[in-house]
Design a protein around this motif. Structure first.
Motif, PDB file in Angstrom:
ATOM      1  N   PRO A  36       0.701  -1.035  -0.048  1.00 35.52           N
ATOM      2  CA  PRO A  36      -0.761   0.363  -0.082  1.00 35.52           C
ATOM      3  C   PRO A  36       1.174   1.140   0.351  1.00 35.52           C
ATOM      4  CG  PRO A  36      -0.202  -1.011   2.058  1.00 35.52           C
ATOM      5  CD  PRO A  36       0.683  -2.293   0.960  1.00 35.52           C
ATOM      6  N   ALA A  37       1.777   1.298   0.523  1.00 31.90           N
ATOM      7  CA  ALA A  37       2.684   2.167   1.104  1.00 31.90           C
ATOM      8  C   ALA A  37       3.105   2.650  -0.905  1.00 31.90           C
ATOM      9  CB  ALA A  37       3.978   2.438   1.891  1.00 31.90           C
ATOM     10  N   ALA A  38       3.802   1.703  -1.253  1.00 27.46           N
ATOM     11  CA  ALA A  38       4.607   1.546  -2.565  1.00 27.46           C
ATOM     12  C   ALA A  38       3.096   2.256  -3.492  1.00 27.46           C
ATOM     13  CB  ALA A  38       4.610  -0.163  -3.071  1.00 27.46           C
ATOM     14  N   GLN A  39       1.807   1.653  -3.506  1.00 19.86           N
ATOM     15  CA  GLN A  39       0.628   2.421  -3.974  1.00 19.86           C
ATOM     16  C   GLN A  39       0.762   3.818  -3.784  1.00 19.86           C
ATOM     17  OE1 GLN A  39      -2.502   0.070  -3.141  1.00 19.86           O
ATOM     18  NE2 GLN A  39      -2.340  -1.930  -4.444  1.00 19.86           N
ATOM     19  N   ALA A  40       0.655   4.408  -2.791  1.00 22.61           N
ATOM     20  CA  ALA A  40       0.778   5.267  -2.342  1.00 22.61           C
ATOM     21  C   ALA A  40       1.557   6.641  -3.516  1.00 22.61           C
ATOM     22  CB  ALA A  40       0.434   5.828  -1.009  1.00 22.61           C
ATOM     23  N   LEU A 237       5.704  19.171 -11.267  1.00 24.02           N
ATOM     24  CA  LEU A 237       5.773  19.779 -10.041  1.00 24.02           C
ATOM     25  C   LEU A 237       4.794  19.651  -8.695  1.00 24.02           C
ATOM     26  CD1 LEU A 237       6.421  22.534 -12.794  1.00 24.02           C
ATOM     27  CD2 LEU A 237       7.363  21.931 -10.146  1.00 24.02           C
ATOM     28  N   ASP A 238       3.510  19.103  -9.749  1.00 23.95           N
ATOM     29  CA  ASP A 238       2.860  19.549  -8.273  1.00 23.95           C
ATOM     30  C   ASP A 238       3.138  17.777  -7.332  1.00 23.95           C
ATOM     31  OD1 ASP A 238       1.108  17.835  -9.707  1.00 23.95           O
ATOM     32  OD2 ASP A 238      -0.349  18.313  -9.614  1.00 23.95           O
ATOM     33  N   VAL A 239       3.918  16.983  -7.075  1.00 22.40           N
ATOM     34  CA  VAL A 239       4.609  16.445  -6.766  1.00 22.40           C
ATOM     35  C   VAL A 239       3.352  15.853  -5.066  1.00 22.40           C
ATOM     36  CG1 VAL A 239       6.694  16.703  -5.567  1.00 22.40           C
ATOM     37  CG2 VAL A 239       6.020  14.072  -6.396  1.00 22.40           C
ATOM     38  N   THR A 240       3.004  15.037  -4.698  1.00 27.77           N
ATOM     39  CA  THR A 240       2.438  14.683  -3.783  1.00 27.77           C
ATOM     40  C   THR A 240       3.198  13.718  -3.208  1.00 27.77           C
ATOM     41  OG1 THR A 240       0.222  14.160  -4.360  1.00 27.77           O
ATOM     42  CG2 THR A 240       0.829  13.412  -2.171  1.00 27.77           C
ATOM     43  N   LEU A 241       3.890  14.708  -1.956  1.00 25.59           N
ATOM     44  CA  LEU A 241       5.060  14.047  -0.515  1.00 25.59           C
ATOM     45  C   LEU A 241       4.696  12.644  -0.184  1.00 25.59           C
ATOM     46  CD1 LEU A 241       6.304  17.088   1.057  1.00 25.59           C
ATOM     47  CD2 LEU A 241       7.294  16.099  -0.778  1.00 25.59           C
ATOM     48  N   PRO A 242       5.522  11.564  -0.615  1.00 27.82           N
ATOM     49  CA  PRO A 242       4.911  10.239  -0.221  1.00 27.82           C
ATOM     50  C   PRO A 242       5.211  10.263   1.105  1.00 27.82           C
ATOM     51  CG  PRO A 242       7.175  10.021  -1.313  1.00 27.82           C
ATOM     52  CD  PRO A 242       6.789  11.909  -1.223  1.00 27.82           C
ATOM     53  N   GLY A 243       3.989   9.084   1.940  1.00 31.96           N
ATOM     54  CA  GLY A 243       3.595   9.028   3.312  1.00 31.96           C
ATOM     55  C   GLY A 243       5.008   8.432   3.743  1.00 31.96           C
ATOM     56  N   VAL A 244       6.199   8.033   3.039  1.00 34.96           N
ATOM     57  CA  VAL A 244       7.479   7.267   3.927  1.00 34.96           C
ATOM     58  C   VAL A 244       8.396   8.269   3.786  1.00 34.96           C
ATOM     59  CG1 VAL A 244       6.442   4.938   3.495  1.00 34.96           C
ATOM     60  CG2 VAL A 244       7.696   6.469   1.728  1.00 34.96           C
ATOM     61  N   PRO A 245       9.660   7.656   4.542  1.00 33.46           N
ATOM     62  CA  PRO A 245      11.676   8.542   4.228  1.00 33.46           C
ATOM     63  C   PRO A 245      11.318   8.581   2.578  1.00 33.46           C
ATOM     64  CG  PRO A 245      11.231   6.878   5.888  1.00 33.46           C
ATOM     65  CD  PRO A 245      10.164   6.597   5.129  1.00 33.46           C
ATOM     66  N   SER A 246      11.498   9.961   1.937  1.00 37.78           N
ATOM     67  CA  SER A 246      11.778  10.263   0.810  1.00 37.78           C
ATOM     68  C   SER A 246      12.571  11.504   0.795  1.00 37.78           C
ATOM     69  CB  SER A 246      10.643  10.653  -0.128  1.00 37.78           C
ATOM     70  OG  SER A 246      10.945  11.283  -1.309  1.00 37.78           O
ATOM     71  N   TRP A 265      13.178   3.823  -0.499  1.00 40.22           N
ATOM     72  CA  TRP A 265      11.998   4.375  -1.347  1.00 40.22           C
ATOM     73  C   TRP A 265      12.222   4.835  -2.641  1.00 40.22           C
ATOM     74  CZ3 TRP A 265       7.557   2.377   0.076  1.00 40.22           C
ATOM     75  CH2 TRP A 265       7.624   1.127   1.241  1.00 40.22           C
ATOM     76  N   ASP A 266      12.850   5.731  -2.392  1.00 45.61           N
ATOM     77  CA  ASP A 266      13.615   6.716  -3.902  1.00 45.61           C
ATOM     78  C   ASP A 266      14.252   5.808  -4.560  1.00 45.61           C
ATOM     79  OD1 ASP A 266      12.218   9.079  -2.788  1.00 45.61           O
ATOM     80  OD2 ASP A 266      14.348   9.413  -1.759  1.00 45.61           O
ATOM     81  N   LYS A 267      15.115   5.129  -4.196  1.00 48.03           N
ATOM     82  CA  LYS A 267      15.985   4.359  -5.229  1.00 48.03           C
ATOM     83  C   LYS A 267      14.818   3.239  -5.686  1.00 48.03           C
ATOM     84  CE  LYS A 267      19.883   1.524  -4.786  1.00 48.03           C
ATOM     85  NZ  LYS A 267      19.794   1.759  -6.839  1.00 48.03           N
ATOM     86  N   ALA A 268      13.653   2.671  -4.847  1.00 46.14           N
ATOM     87  CA  ALA A 268      12.929   1.402  -5.452  1.00 46.14           C
ATOM     88  C   ALA A 268      12.538   1.909  -6.645  1.00 46.14           C
ATOM     89  CB  ALA A 268      12.445   1.068  -4.467  1.00 46.14           C
ATOM     90  N   TYR A 269      11.327   3.353  -6.239  1.00 45.53           N
ATOM     91  CA  TYR A 269      11.112   3.656  -7.096  1.00 45.53           C
ATOM     92  C   TYR A 269      11.617   4.250  -8.894  1.00 45.53           C
ATOM     93  CZ  TYR A 269       8.092   6.853  -9.933  1.00 45.53           C
ATOM     94  OH  TYR A 269       7.668   7.877 -11.726  1.00 45.53           O
ATOM     95  N   ALA A 284      -0.623  -0.084 -16.761  1.00 42.77           N
ATOM     96  CA  ALA A 284       0.431  -1.585 -17.094  1.00 42.77           C
ATOM     97  C   ALA A 284       1.411  -0.985 -16.486  1.00 42.77           C
ATOM     98  CB  ALA A 284       1.032  -1.982 -18.598  1.00 42.77           C
ATOM     99  N   GLN A 285       1.927  -0.067 -17.046  1.00 43.95           N
ATOM    100  CA  GLN A 285       3.243  -0.127 -16.849  1.00 43.95           C
ATOM    101  C   GLN A 285       3.100   0.737 -15.497  1.00 43.95           C
ATOM    102  OE1 GLN A 285       3.770   3.807 -18.898  1.00 43.95           O
ATOM    103  NE2 GLN A 285       5.692   2.626 -20.408  1.00 43.95           N
ATOM    104  N   ARG A 286       2.499   1.197 -14.548  1.00 49.55           N
ATOM    105  CA  ARG A 286       1.397   1.698 -13.274  1.00 49.55           C
ATOM    106  C   ARG A 286       2.027   0.295 -12.253  1.00 49.55           C
ATOM    107  NH1 ARG A 286      -2.450   5.166 -13.917  1.00 49.55           N
ATOM    108  NH2 ARG A 286      -3.530   3.667 -14.318  1.00 49.55           N
ATOM    109  N   GLY A 287       0.950  -0.866 -12.709  1.00 49.83           N
ATOM    110  CA  GLY A 287       1.017  -1.604 -12.355  1.00 49.83           C
ATOM    111  C   GLY A 287       2.541  -2.520 -12.075  1.00 49.83           C
ATOM    112  N   GLN A 288       3.473  -2.792 -13.206  1.00 49.45           N
ATOM    113  CA  GLN A 288       4.721  -3.416 -12.910  1.00 49.45           C
ATOM    114  C   GLN A 288       5.455  -1.873 -11.335  1.00 49.45           C
ATOM    115  OE1 GLN A 288       5.598  -2.810 -17.056  1.00 49.45           O
ATOM    116  NE2 GLN A 288       5.461  -5.136 -17.604  1.00 49.45           N
ATOM    117  N   LEU A 289       5.034  -0.988 -11.702  1.00 45.93           N
ATOM    118  CA  LEU A 289       5.825   0.069 -10.996  1.00 45.93           C
ATOM    119  C   LEU A 289       5.236  -0.949  -9.476  1.00 45.93           C
ATOM    120  CD1 LEU A 289       5.893   2.888 -12.730  1.00 45.93           C
ATOM    121  CD2 LEU A 289       8.137   2.212 -11.938  1.00 45.93           C
TER     122      LEU A 289
END
Length: 299
Positions: A36-40, A237-246, A265-269, A284-289
């Motif tokens: 769920p954190a990766a999805q967010a 530009l209007d990135v939503t800040l992750p709810g994890v360390p980033s 988290w940043d590196k994994a993305y 499909a790309q979103r699901g793979q990510l």
């Protein structure tokens, strides 16, 4: 812009960065919360698809730093290159034609407005909201990308990135397609397959403007890492800040201590973005990510 003020601010940041640890120790990730954190995270950092896909660099990145003394510019360029190579993103050899340009300014709103007023096509395709944010918002770092479609394997773009020299980028029509827009290459067609497509969309150049007064108080290494994260991936530009360390929380008030450098988290993305198939639809790309990030981050 005042070169002396920029240099003083950059050198002060460099001195501060020398005192901070490069290795960030992160708390253990709870396996149940990873997906769920990766999805967010993915939802917050993905831009509007271009021609139904998410773009990434398909040509080697050639970095050019403007507004800093050579030694300081090399430090910034080196950090961006290191982050790129850590995620298997090709970096061009010295003497290349720049296609990722970072400039340090005392007033980035003024300077970006001057560039876009002179050559508006350098950010062609950016939405009205993003253009307004780019030109008016008090951002410590503002950035934009241009994209272009090619064949499904990433080859055959109608314009080579090597044609984009620093002078051409700043002083002539940039062409290409800004992220978020329909693009001039919208005549490309999809295959009959629901999985594969006839094309892929790649970033052909990116620019970032660091507003030195607004970025003051953050280390040079941290700012360089932030720039790398938002330009090596087409972060909006209007990135939503992750709810994890980033690192994307660098300019939060106050920034978390662990968010001064790219986190796991940043590196994994970034790793996932450059492993997924290029010639796939955005869904499909979103699901793979999400799948790739979850697999990499689970203990």
């Amino acid at each position: 812009m005042s070169r002396s003020l920029i240099l003083v601010a950059a050198l002060a940041a460099t001195a501060a960065s020398a005192q901070e640890a490069i290795t960030v120790t992160a708390p253990r990730i709870d396996p149940a919360t990873v997906e769920p954190a990766a999805q967010a995270y993915v939802k917050g950092v993905l831009p509007t698809p271009v021609m139904g896909q998410y773009a990434r660099w398909q040509v080697p990145v050639c970095i050019k730093i403007i507004g800093l003394e050579d030694a300081v510019a090399a430090r910034v360029s080196g950090r961006i290159a290191s982050i790129a190579q850590g995620s298997k993103i090709a970096v061009a050899r010295p003497g290349c034609q720049p296609n990722l340009i970072v400039f340090f300014s005392n007033d980035s709103r003024r300077d970006v407005a001057a560039i876009l007023a002179k050559k508006p096509s350098s950010a062609k395709g950016i939405s009205a909201d993003d253009r307004k944010r780019l030109l008016e918002a008090p951002l410590p770092v503002r950035w934009w990308h241009s994209t272009q479609s090619g064949n499904g394997d990433g080859s055959g773009s109608t314009r080579e990135a090597s044609a984009l020299s620093t002078g051409q980028f700043l002083n002539s029509d940039g062409g290409g397609t800004g992220l978020g827009g329909p693009g001039a290459d919208a005549t490309a067609s999809y295959s009959s397959s629901l999985i594969d497509t006839h094309l892929s969309v790649g970033i052909i150049y990116a620019a970032a403007a660091v507003d030195v007064p607004l970025a003051n108080g953050r280390s040079l290494d941290a700012v360089a890492s932030y720039v790398a994260t938002v330009t090596l991936a087409a972060v909006p530009l209007d990135v939503t800040l992750p709810g994890v360390p980033s690192i994307l929380s660098l300019f939060a008030d106050p920034p978390a201590a662990a968010d001064r450098l790219p986190t796991e988290w940043d590196k994994a993305y970034l790793d996932a973005l450059y492993r997924i198939a290029m010639n796939r639809r955005a869904t499909a790309q979103r699901g793979q990510l999400i799948t790739a990030m979850t697999k990499q981050l689970k203990p």
